[in-house]
Design a protein around this motif. Structure first.
Motif, mmCIF file in Angstrom:
data_model
loop_
_atom_site.group_PDB
_atom_site.id
_atom_site.type_symbol
_atom_site.label_atom_id
_atom_site.label_comp_id
_atom_site.label_asym_id
_atom_site.label_seq_id
_atom_site.Cartn_x
_atom_site.Cartn_y
_atom_site.Cartn_z
ATOM 1 N N LYS A 36 0.878 -1.160 0.000
ATOM 2 C CA LYS A 36 0.000 0.000 0.000
ATOM 3 C C LYS A 36 0.915 1.208 0.000
ATOM 4 O O LYS A 36 1.760 1.370 0.883
ATOM 5 C CB LYS A 36 -0.901 -0.011 1.224
ATOM 6 C CG LYS A 36 -1.891 -1.156 1.191
ATOM 7 C CD LYS A 36 -2.790 -1.152 2.388
ATOM 8 C CE LYS A 36 -3.721 -2.359 2.322
ATOM 9 N NZ LYS A 36 -4.596 -2.424 3.471
ATOM 10 N N VAL A 37 0.773 2.041 -1.027
ATOM 11 C CA VAL A 37 1.688 3.157 -1.244
ATOM 12 C C VAL A 37 0.891 4.455 -1.322
ATOM 13 O O VAL A 37 -0.094 4.547 -2.052
ATOM 14 C CB VAL A 37 2.492 2.939 -2.547
ATOM 15 C CG1 VAL A 37 3.381 4.133 -2.839
ATOM 16 C CG2 VAL A 37 3.315 1.661 -2.456
ATOM 17 N N LEU A 38 1.332 5.456 -0.574
ATOM 18 C CA LEU A 38 0.764 6.793 -0.667
ATOM 19 C C LEU A 38 1.553 7.523 -1.748
ATOM 20 O O LEU A 38 2.741 7.820 -1.578
ATOM 21 C CB LEU A 38 0.882 7.521 0.675
ATOM 22 C CG LEU A 38 0.327 8.934 0.721
ATOM 23 C CD1 LEU A 38 -1.179 8.939 0.400
ATOM 24 C CD2 LEU A 38 0.590 9.552 2.072
ATOM 25 N N VAL A 51 -3.838 6.443 -2.426
ATOM 26 C CA VAL A 51 -3.279 5.188 -1.932
ATOM 27 C C VAL A 51 -3.448 4.143 -3.011
ATOM 28 O O VAL A 51 -4.549 3.899 -3.495
ATOM 29 C CB VAL A 51 -3.965 4.733 -0.625
ATOM 30 C CG1 VAL A 51 -3.436 3.371 -0.203
ATOM 31 C CG2 VAL A 51 -3.755 5.751 0.469
ATOM 32 N N GLU A 52 -2.337 3.575 -3.416
ATOM 33 C CA GLU A 52 -2.335 2.567 -4.472
ATOM 34 C C GLU A 52 -1.860 1.249 -3.876
ATOM 35 O O GLU A 52 -0.923 1.216 -3.096
ATOM 36 C CB GLU A 52 -1.380 3.009 -5.583
ATOM 37 C CG GLU A 52 -1.383 2.110 -6.780
ATOM 38 C CD GLU A 52 -0.560 2.705 -7.920
ATOM 39 O OE1 GLU A 52 0.191 1.927 -8.510
ATOM 40 O OE2 GLU A 52 -0.688 3.899 -8.202
ATOM 41 N N GLU A 53 -2.554 0.174 -4.207
ATOM 42 C CA GLU A 53 -2.134 -1.154 -3.753
ATOM 43 C C GLU A 53 -1.876 -2.014 -4.972
ATOM 44 O O GLU A 53 -2.695 -2.090 -5.871
ATOM 45 C CB GLU A 53 -3.213 -1.796 -2.879
ATOM 46 C CG GLU A 53 -2.785 -3.123 -2.296
ATOM 47 C CD GLU A 53 -3.727 -3.652 -1.236
ATOM 48 O OE1 GLU A 53 -3.453 -4.720 -0.711
ATOM 49 O OE2 GLU A 53 -4.747 -3.001 -0.949
ATOM 50 N N ASP A 54 -0.696 -2.596 -5.010
ATOM 51 C CA ASP A 54 -0.317 -3.413 -6.150
ATOM 52 C C ASP A 54 0.663 -4.473 -5.676
ATOM 53 O O ASP A 54 1.187 -4.403 -4.566
ATOM 54 C CB ASP A 54 0.325 -2.549 -7.235
ATOM 55 C CG ASP A 54 0.248 -3.180 -8.626
ATOM 56 O OD1 ASP A 54 -0.131 -4.367 -8.722
ATOM 57 O OD2 ASP A 54 0.569 -2.498 -9.597
ATOM 58 N N LEU A 55 0.922 -5.438 -6.532
ATOM 59 C CA LEU A 55 1.841 -6.512 -6.186
ATOM 60 C C LEU A 55 3.200 -5.965 -5.773
ATOM 61 O O LEU A 55 3.706 -5.016 -6.374
ATOM 62 C CB LEU A 55 2.023 -7.469 -7.368
ATOM 63 C CG LEU A 55 0.795 -8.255 -7.781
ATOM 64 C CD1 LEU A 55 1.108 -9.109 -9.005
ATOM 65 C CD2 LEU A 55 0.306 -9.125 -6.641
ATOM 66 N N TYR A 56 3.765 -6.567 -4.773
ATOM 67 C CA TYR A 56 5.078 -6.184 -4.262
ATOM 68 C C TYR A 56 6.111 -6.150 -5.391
ATOM 69 O O TYR A 56 6.932 -5.245 -5.458
ATOM 70 C CB TYR A 56 5.481 -7.199 -3.188
ATOM 71 C CG TYR A 56 6.826 -6.957 -2.574
ATOM 72 C CD1 TYR A 56 6.955 -6.107 -1.474
ATOM 73 C CD2 TYR A 56 7.965 -7.555 -3.081
ATOM 74 C CE1 TYR A 56 8.189 -5.876 -0.905
ATOM 75 C CE2 TYR A 56 9.200 -7.322 -2.512
ATOM 76 C CZ TYR A 56 9.312 -6.482 -1.428
ATOM 77 O OH TYR A 56 10.527 -6.248 -0.869
ATOM 78 N N SER A 57 6.034 -7.119 -6.294
ATOM 79 C CA SER A 57 7.012 -7.242 -7.374
ATOM 80 C C SER A 57 6.933 -6.117 -8.398
ATOM 81 O O SER A 57 7.840 -5.946 -9.210
ATOM 82 C CB SER A 57 6.868 -8.587 -8.075
ATOM 83 O OG SER A 57 5.568 -8.706 -8.637
ATOM 84 N N ALA A 58 5.860 -5.316 -8.383
ATOM 85 C CA ALA A 58 5.712 -4.222 -9.345
ATOM 86 C C ALA A 58 6.503 -2.986 -8.920
ATOM 87 O O ALA A 58 6.635 -2.038 -9.701
ATOM 88 C CB ALA A 58 4.244 -3.859 -9.503
ATOM 89 N N TRP A 59 7.033 -2.970 -7.699
ATOM 90 C CA TRP A 59 7.715 -1.807 -7.145
ATOM 91 C C TRP A 59 9.201 -2.063 -6.969
ATOM 92 O O TRP A 59 9.629 -3.178 -6.715
ATOM 93 C CB TRP A 59 7.108 -1.452 -5.788
ATOM 94 C CG TRP A 59 5.662 -1.112 -5.844
ATOM 95 C CD1 TRP A 59 4.608 -1.987 -5.739
ATOM 96 C CD2 TRP A 59 5.086 0.165 -6.047
ATOM 97 N NE1 TRP A 59 3.425 -1.306 -5.841
ATOM 98 C CE2 TRP A 59 3.680 0.020 -6.032
ATOM 99 C CE3 TRP A 59 5.619 1.447 -6.213
ATOM 100 C CZ2 TRP A 59 2.821 1.080 -6.192
ATOM 101 C CZ3 TRP A 59 4.748 2.506 -6.375
ATOM 102 C CH2 TRP A 59 3.360 2.330 -6.364
ATOM 103 N N VAL A 60 9.994 -0.993 -7.077
ATOM 104 C CA VAL A 60 11.426 -1.031 -6.764
ATOM 105 C C VAL A 60 11.723 0.129 -5.835
ATOM 106 O O VAL A 60 11.025 1.143 -5.850
ATOM 107 C CB VAL A 60 12.321 -0.960 -8.029
ATOM 108 C CG1 VAL A 60 12.153 -2.183 -8.893
ATOM 109 C CG2 VAL A 60 12.049 0.304 -8.820
#
Length: 65
Positions: A36-38, A51-60
């Motif tokens: 969960k990312v602001l 607030v965006e929620e997406d798969l952990y692997s989509a973020w760096v």
């Protein structure tokens, strides 16, 4: 693993934001971790504070210069 408060970059959308929590999603009968990312910076929409929620692997991890 990202920690709460880390800044991350979404690899597809270019959104940059701060990790504020974790979640889970079931894909193909398997629990997968989500973040969960602001969002502080949204390249495509210009919207902040979402607030965006997406798969952990989509973020760096994002390091500002």
């Amino acid at each position: 693993m990202f920690s709460i408060g880390d800044y991350v970059l979404h690899q597809k959308t270019g959104h940059i934001g701060k990790v504020i929590g974790y979640g889970h999603e079931i894909l193909n009968d398997v629990y997968t971790t989500t973040l969960k990312v602001l969002v502080d910076y949204a390249e495509t929409t210009g919207k902040r504070g979402v607030v965006e929620e997406d798969l952990y692997s989509a973020w760096v991890k994002w390091l500002s210069s």
